[in-house]
Design a protein around this motif. Structure first.
Motif, PDB file in Angstrom:
ATOM      1  N   HIS A  12       0.830  -1.211   0.000  1.00 54.97           N
ATOM      2  CA  HIS A  12       0.000   0.000   0.000  1.00 54.97           C
ATOM      3  C   HIS A  12       0.863   1.259   0.000  1.00 54.97           C
ATOM      4  CE1 HIS A  12      -3.310  -2.627   0.481  1.00 54.97           C
ATOM      5  NE2 HIS A  12      -3.163  -2.855   1.768  1.00 54.97           N
ATOM      6  N   GLY A  13       1.944   1.248   0.782  1.00 54.26           N
ATOM      7  CA  GLY A  13       2.822   2.414   0.813  1.00 54.26           C
ATOM      8  C   GLY A  13       3.411   2.719  -0.549  1.00 54.26           C
ATOM      9  N   VAL A  14       3.921   1.688  -1.224  1.00 55.25           N
ATOM     10  CA  VAL A  14       4.479   1.871  -2.569  1.00 55.25           C
ATOM     11  C   VAL A  14       3.402   2.354  -3.531  1.00 55.25           C
ATOM     12  CG1 VAL A  14       5.477   0.673  -4.556  1.00 55.25           C
ATOM     13  CG2 VAL A  14       6.334   0.195  -2.255  1.00 55.25           C
ATOM     14  N   SER A  15       2.207   1.779  -3.445  1.00 51.56           N
ATOM     15  CA  SER A  15       1.124   2.145  -4.364  1.00 51.56           C
ATOM     16  C   SER A  15       0.722   3.609  -4.212  1.00 51.56           C
ATOM     17  CB  SER A  15      -0.089   1.235  -4.132  1.00 51.56           C
ATOM     18  OG  SER A  15       0.225  -0.113  -4.430  1.00 51.56           O
TER      19      SER A  15
ATOM     20  N   PHE B 282       3.334  -4.119  -8.329  1.00 52.31           N
ATOM     21  CA  PHE B 282       4.196  -4.367  -9.484  1.00 52.31           C
ATOM     22  C   PHE B 282       3.671  -3.650 -10.730  1.00 52.31           C
ATOM     23  CE2 PHE B 282       5.594  -8.501  -7.348  1.00 52.31           C
ATOM     24  CZ  PHE B 282       6.816  -7.969  -6.965  1.00 52.31           C
ATOM     25  N   ARG B 283       2.365  -3.659 -10.914  1.00 54.01           N
ATOM     26  CA  ARG B 283       1.781  -2.990 -12.082  1.00 54.01           C
ATOM     27  C   ARG B 283       2.030  -1.488 -12.038  1.00 54.01           C
ATOM     28  NH1 ARG B 283      -3.895  -6.450 -11.768  1.00 54.01           N
ATOM     29  NH2 ARG B 283      -3.284  -8.131 -13.214  1.00 54.01           N
ATOM     30  N   LEU B 284       1.856  -0.899 -10.859  1.00 56.22           N
ATOM     31  CA  LEU B 284       2.082   0.541 -10.731  1.00 56.22           C
ATOM     32  C   LEU B 284       3.554   0.889 -10.910  1.00 56.22           C
ATOM     33  CD1 LEU B 284      -0.307   1.388  -7.751  1.00 56.22           C
ATOM     34  CD2 LEU B 284      -0.536   2.166 -10.112  1.00 56.22           C
TER      35      LEU B 284
ATOM     36  N   ASN C 100       5.627  -0.690 -12.782  1.00 59.81           N
ATOM     37  CA  ASN C 100       5.881  -0.788 -14.223  1.00 59.81           C
ATOM     38  C   ASN C 100       5.384   0.462 -14.947  1.00 59.81           C
ATOM     39  OD1 ASN C 100       6.658  -2.352 -16.652  1.00 59.81           O
ATOM     40  ND2 ASN C 100       4.460  -2.280 -17.077  1.00 59.81           N
ATOM     41  N   GLU C 101       4.181   0.943 -14.590  1.00 60.09           N
ATOM     42  CA  GLU C 101       3.659   2.169 -15.199  1.00 60.09           C
ATOM     43  C   GLU C 101       4.538   3.363 -14.841  1.00 60.09           C
ATOM     44  OE1 GLU C 101      -0.447   2.926 -14.490  1.00 60.09           O
ATOM     45  OE2 GLU C 101      -1.102   0.913 -15.065  1.00 60.09           O
ATOM     46  N   LEU C 102       5.020   3.384 -13.608  1.00 58.62           N
ATOM     47  CA  LEU C 102       5.882   4.474 -13.161  1.00 58.62           C
ATOM     48  C   LEU C 102       7.186   4.498 -13.959  1.00 58.62           C
ATOM     49  CD1 LEU C 102       6.202   6.692 -10.913  1.00 58.62           C
ATOM     50  CD2 LEU C 102       7.420   4.954  -9.592  1.00 58.62           C
ATOM     51  N   GLY C 103       7.787   3.324 -14.138  1.00 58.45           N
ATOM     52  CA  GLY C 103       9.025   3.249 -14.902  1.00 58.45           C
ATOM     53  C   GLY C 103       8.856   3.745 -16.321  1.00 58.45           C
ATOM     54  N   THR C 104       7.728   3.387 -16.943  1.00 60.74           N
ATOM     55  CA  THR C 104       7.454   3.828 -18.312  1.00 60.74           C
ATOM     56  C   THR C 104       7.214   5.333 -18.368  1.00 60.74           C
ATOM     57  OG1 THR C 104       6.485   1.673 -18.846  1.00 60.74           O
ATOM     58  CG2 THR C 104       5.921   3.523 -20.289  1.00 60.74           C
ATOM     59  N   ALA C 105       6.413   5.849 -17.432  1.00 63.36           N
ATOM     60  CA  ALA C 105       6.057   7.273 -17.445  1.00 63.36           C
ATOM     61  C   ALA C 105       7.272   8.167 -17.247  1.00 63.36           C
ATOM     62  CB  ALA C 105       5.011   7.556 -16.365  1.00 63.36           C
TER      63      ALA C 105
ATOM     64  N   GLY D 261      -7.575  -4.380  -9.442  1.00 62.42           N
ATOM     65  CA  GLY D 261      -7.391  -4.379 -10.894  1.00 62.42           C
ATOM     66  C   GLY D 261      -8.089  -3.253 -11.614  1.00 62.42           C
ATOM     67  N   THR D 262      -8.777  -2.375 -10.860  1.00 66.27           N
ATOM     68  CA  THR D 262      -9.494  -1.256 -11.466  1.00 66.27           C
ATOM     69  C   THR D 262      -9.035   0.052 -10.830  1.00 66.27           C
ATOM     70  OG1 THR D 262     -11.298  -1.536  -9.866  1.00 66.27           O
ATOM     71  CG2 THR D 262     -11.536  -2.641 -11.996  1.00 66.27           C
ATOM     72  N   GLY D 263      -9.576   1.161 -11.337  1.00 68.55           N
ATOM     73  CA  GLY D 263      -9.194   2.465 -10.813  1.00 68.55           C
ATOM     74  C   GLY D 263      -7.866   2.948 -11.354  1.00 68.55           C
ATOM     75  N   LEU D 264      -7.385   2.334 -12.437  1.00 67.20           N
ATOM     76  CA  LEU D 264      -6.112   2.695 -13.052  1.00 67.20           C
ATOM     77  C   LEU D 264      -6.355   3.145 -14.487  1.00 67.20           C
ATOM     78  CD1 LEU D 264      -4.265  -0.513 -11.844  1.00 67.20           C
ATOM     79  CD2 LEU D 264      -4.003   1.755 -10.841  1.00 67.20           C
ATOM     80  N   ASP D 265      -5.355   3.794 -15.084  1.00 65.00           N
ATOM     81  CA  ASP D 265      -5.492   4.193 -16.483  1.00 65.00           C
ATOM     82  C   ASP D 265      -5.696   2.974 -17.374  1.00 65.00           C
ATOM     83  OD1 ASP D 265      -5.290   6.844 -15.955  1.00 65.00           O
ATOM     84  OD2 ASP D 265      -3.177   7.028 -16.472  1.00 65.00           O
ATOM     85  N   ARG D 266      -4.933   1.942 -17.086  1.00 67.51           N
ATOM     86  CA  ARG D 266      -5.090   0.694 -17.817  1.00 67.51           C
ATOM     87  C   ARG D 266      -5.967  -0.243 -17.007  1.00 67.51           C
ATOM     88  NH1 ARG D 266      -0.276  -3.692 -19.124  1.00 67.51           N
ATOM     89  NH2 ARG D 266      -1.660  -5.397 -19.767  1.00 67.51           N
ATOM     90  N   GLU D 267      -6.930  -0.862 -17.672  1.00 68.29           N
ATOM     91  CA  GLU D 267      -7.855  -1.763 -16.988  1.00 68.29           C
ATOM     92  C   GLU D 267      -7.255  -3.170 -16.951  1.00 68.29           C
ATOM     93  OE1 GLU D 267     -11.738  -1.994 -15.146  1.00 68.29           O
ATOM     94  OE2 GLU D 267     -10.489  -0.352 -15.783  1.00 68.29           O
TER      95      GLU D 267
END
Length: 530
Positions: A254-257, A329-331, A333-338, A394-400
């Motif tokens: 949760h902290g990382v997210s 992990f998903r966030l 990955n999105e952070l690294g790309t952004a 799995g929801t509430g993100l730019d990517r579903e």
């Protein structure tokens, strides 16, 4: 007066506001035309309660260009510009209005430059909006819906702000109001709030600006709670000191997210973060701590002793904890790309693919999801609110990431059938086997509001608006006059039945089995006093 809450009057000094009250006329009307396009402006109107429809003549027909409601006003444009009415305003149902004559209105406005600027800005915005509405007949309804949504969202933002304490470390979002029984910041609660705030900050609503600032301050506080080795615990005081009594291994996720959501929202809004390296380093340290301490390489899952549930029914490999880390992990990955720092998180990227596959398989058994594998690998098939984890994380993100399926629908049917409280409505967390010393019943079993709200959210997501609204109506039935909701409901009878079993009459000190069970959940650094 309730007029004081209307933005155009909020910043008036007391003397001038008293003048407004003295000159205002209260009207209550039904099905009436208040003013007509082309007429001279004779008054300013404000809606106290009800609705007004605004029409303009275009291509030989009246076009609806706006729908106004509580707290909004009309008639100011012709008075400020000294011109004839540019629209017709009609009332189609019972509506309460405040009317101020043109002379009185201009006299008041002339005495407050701030009010004049605000009215002029609104008038300019309305001129632009009316032109858009003339081109698109749906704009008036869409605009009204957005305004209503913005108003509803602001109510929730206001309640969240009442629960927060501003500190030099950021905003400490408490579990409830300051001075209450739980004056603590729980990373899990802050993560739920960050989910809402991040989504709002990325929306076209005006409240998105407030949400972004709030999200940033919450993230800054959570950043300051992190230990040097990357650890986040159960809860913290307003000075960011660790006040946890349970291990709750999901809190690192949760902290990382929270930090990731803040950085991703900032990138989307093109906001520079001066301390970006500090945040990226905190994300890295949190991930490293979780992998080093909770991750079990041999089965590709995260192990926990407690998390969303405090009791020993949590220990093992749970669906909640593992989907929380899958989201992390998903966030990342999105952070690294952004931010163009994919190489910085190469370990996480390499681990995530196999981990996601394992999570998808292990927690899908018997035609539905399961809540955990026990420490010995035995499947725990009991109903649990955590079966909502694939949807919630799995929801509430730019990517579903969430895909509805027969498997998940079976899980929803299972928990709805087994956990719905027949007396109070809404979902219980799990079945309350009150004689089981490993099961907490929290001063009487009963339903939990936030988990029931997750169920409503699922129905909205799949397009079943009717069922979602039915569930929200049950939740709102327990709302206070101020709009507040409790976390957990029970009845006086259940509370009385639970007292001996919870040790409130000395039961814990007399029942060594319960005492031992409770003790296993606490940190070893906390001493036990009978």
């Amino acid at each position: 007066s309730d007029l004081r809450r209307v933005p155009v009057f909020t910043n008036l000094n007391d003397r001038l506001f008293e003048e407004v009250l003295a000159r205002a006329e209260l009207l209550s009307l039904e099905e009436e035309t208040i003013c007509r396009e082309g007429e001279a402006g004779e008054a300013f109107y404000l809606i106290r309660n009800g609705e007004a429809q605004v029409f303009r003549r275009h291509e030989d027909r009246d076009r609806l260009v706006a729908i106004l409601a509580d707290g909004q006003f009309f008639g100011e444009m012709s008075l400020l510009a000294d011109e004839r009415r540019n629209a017709t305003v009609k009332i189609s149902k019972r509506t309460d209005l405040v009317r101020i004559s043109s002379g009185d209105f201009m006299s008041i406005v002339a005495k407050d430059a701030g009010m004049m600027r605000e009215l002029a800005a609104v008038a300019e915005e309305r001129r632009a909006h009316q032109q858009d509405a003339l081109r698109d007949p749906h704009m008036a309804v869409i605009g009204r819906k957005l305004l209503d949504l913005n108003h509803a969202v602001n109510v929730h933002l206001n309640i969240l702000s009442q629960c927060s304490v501003d500190t030099d470390r950021g905003s400490a979002l408490l579990a409830t109001f300051p001075g209450s029984r739980y004056p603590y910041v729980y990373p899990r609660d802050s993560a739920c709030a960050s989910r809402f705030l991040c989504h709002l900050a990325s929306s076209p609503l005006k409240s998105g600006d407030v949400a972004m600032r709030f999200l940033g301050e919450i993230a800054r506080f959570i950043l300051n709670c992190q230990r040097d080795d990357g650890y986040w615990g159960q809860r913290y005081g307003v000075d960011a000191d660790d006040r946890g009594i349970y291990r709750q291994e999901d809190n690192v996720a949760h902290g990382v997210s929270i930090l990731c959501r803040y950085l991703l929202a900032a990138k989307k809004r093109d906001i520079d973060i001066p301390a970006i390296e500090t945040y990226l380093d905190a994300v890295m340290r949190g991930s490293e701590f979780a992998r080093r301490n909770y991750y079990r390489k041999e089965i590709h899952l995260f192990y926990s002793t407690t998390s969303i549930h405090e009791s020993a029914i949590e220990e093992g490999y749970t669906i909640w904890v593992n989907y929380a880390y899958l989201l992390m992990f998903r966030l990342i990955n999105e952070l690294g790309t952004a931010y163009g720092v994919q190489n910085r998180f190469s370990v996480e990227r390499g681990l995530a693919e196999g981990f996601e596959m394992t999570v998808g398989k292990v927690f899908a058994q018997e035609g539905r999801h399961i809540r955990r594998l026990k420490p010995d690998g035995t499947v725990d098939l009991r109903p649990d609110i955590t079966l909502l984890s694939p949807f919630f994380f799995g929801t509430g993100l730019d990517r579903e990431y969430f895909t509805d399926s027969e498997l998940f629908q079976n899980s929803i049917d299972f928990i709805s059938d087994m956990l719905w409280d027949p007396e109070l409505g809404m979902l219980q967390r799990y079945l309350p086997f009150i004689e089981d010393p490993d099961t907490h019943i929290h001063a009487g079993n009963g339903p939990w509001v936030q988990y029931t709200a997750m169920l409503a959210q699922y129905y909205f997501h799949r397009g079943d608006i009717g069922r979602g609204n039915e569930i929200l109506a049950i939740i709102d039935g327990y709302k206070s006059r101020e709009g507040h909701l409790c976390e957990h409901l029970t009845t006086p009878e259940r509370f009385q039945d639970s007292r001996p079993l919870n040790g409130l009459r000395g039961g814990i000190s007399k029942r060594s089995s319960i005492r031992a069970s409770w003790w296993r959940e606490f940190h070893t650094t906390i001493s036990w006093r009978s």
